[in-house]
Design a protein around this motif. Structure first.
Motif, short mmCIF file in Angstrom:
data_model
loop_
_atom_site.label_atom_id
_atom_site.label_comp_id
_atom_site.label_asym_id
_atom_site.label_seq_id
_atom_site.Cartn_x
_atom_site.Cartn_y
_atom_site.Cartn_z
N ASN A 78 0.82 -1.20 0.00
CA ASN A 78 0.00 0.00 0.00
C ASN A 78 0.86 1.26 0.00
O ASN A 78 0.56 2.23 -0.70
N CYS A 97 -2.29 -1.64 -5.41
CA CYS A 97 -3.56 -1.56 -4.68
C CYS A 97 -4.34 -2.87 -4.83
O CYS A 97 -4.93 -3.37 -3.86
N GLU A 98 -4.34 -3.41 -6.04
CA GLU A 98 -5.04 -4.68 -6.26
C GLU A 98 -4.43 -5.79 -5.42
O GLU A 98 -5.16 -6.64 -4.89
N VAL A 101 -5.72 -5.42 -1.74
CA VAL A 101 -7.08 -5.89 -1.49
C VAL A 101 -7.21 -7.40 -1.67
O VAL A 101 -8.14 -8.00 -1.13
N GLN A 102 -6.27 -8.01 -2.37
CA GLN A 102 -6.23 -9.48 -2.39
C GLN A 102 -5.80 -9.99 -1.02
O GLN A 102 -6.35 -10.98 -0.53
N PRO A 105 -9.02 -7.91 2.03
CA PRO A 105 -10.18 -7.42 1.26
C PRO A 105 -10.92 -6.25 1.91
O PRO A 105 -11.64 -5.54 1.22
N TYR A 106 -10.72 -6.02 3.19
CA TYR A 106 -11.40 -4.92 3.88
C TYR A 106 -10.49 -3.70 4.06
O TYR A 106 -10.79 -2.81 4.84
N HIS A 107 -9.41 -3.63 3.29
CA HIS A 107 -8.48 -2.48 3.39
C HIS A 107 -9.09 -1.30 2.65
O HIS A 107 -8.87 -1.11 1.45
N TRP A 111 -8.77 0.26 -1.32
CA TRP A 111 -9.91 0.41 -2.23
C TRP A 111 -10.04 1.86 -2.70
O TRP A 111 -10.27 2.13 -3.88
N GLN A 133 -16.74 -0.15 -3.12
CA GLN A 133 -16.16 -1.16 -2.22
C GLN A 133 -15.67 -0.48 -0.94
O GLN A 133 -15.88 -0.97 0.17
N ALA A 134 -14.98 0.65 -1.12
CA ALA A 134 -14.49 1.41 0.05
C ALA A 134 -15.67 1.86 0.91
O ALA A 134 -15.60 1.80 2.14
#
Length: 156
Positions: A78, A97-98, A101-102, A105-107, A111, A133-134
């Motif tokens: 990040n 970033c992808e 979130v892998q 997932p709640y970062h 997002w 998503q965020a």
């Protein structure tokens, strides 16, 4: 930290109580930064020092080395995504970033960052999805609501 504790923090992000949301946000960031203990935190601090002193190359090298040694250290990914974004390397930032979130997932920060990258790349529909998503994680984050409106306007 136990998953039940994380679930409680995520639940607190949904609450109307601003103090509970702020505390949960801070605690989640702390968990992410301290994922690899004091050593990992120190690596992030050093990279930030290089960044703030204008040595972006050294900051990038340090983050890349950290990622190489700790590929599951989401906050290192990040931080590098943020660095790439400030350098207008949007595709590189998007990929980092992808990866975040892998891993987590709640970062919500990743997002949001992914949405910013997609916006900068002119991929407005995809940016809206990332900002949504965020918002699912942090529904009171007005900045994401505003960015969804901005992207929607750019679609027309």
């Amino acid at each position: 930290m136990k998953s039940s504790d994380i679930d409680q923090l995520l639940n607190n992000l949904q609450q109307a109580d601003e103090f509970a949301r702020h505390r949960a946000t801070s605690q989640l960031w702390q968990i992410w930064f301290e994922q690899k203990g004091e050593f990992g935190l120190e690596l992030l601090k050093r990279s930030q020092f290089f960044l703030e002193s204008g040595d972006t190359q050294k900051a990038e090298e340090m983050l890349t080395e950290t990622i190489k040694n700790y590929p599951d250290f989401a906050e290192a990914w990040n931080r590098r995504a943020m660095l790439y974004f400030t350098q207008e390397k949007y595709q590189n930032s998007k990929q980092d970033c992808e990866r975040v979130v892998q891993l987590i997932p709640y970062h919500f920060g990743a997002w949001h960052g992914l949405g910013l990258c997609l916006l900068a790349l002119g991929q407005y529909s995809e940016a809206i999805q990332a900002f949504r998503q965020a918002l699912e994680i942090q529904p009171y984050a007005l900045v994401n609501q505003k960015l969804i409106l901005e992207c929607t306007a750019l679609l027309n």
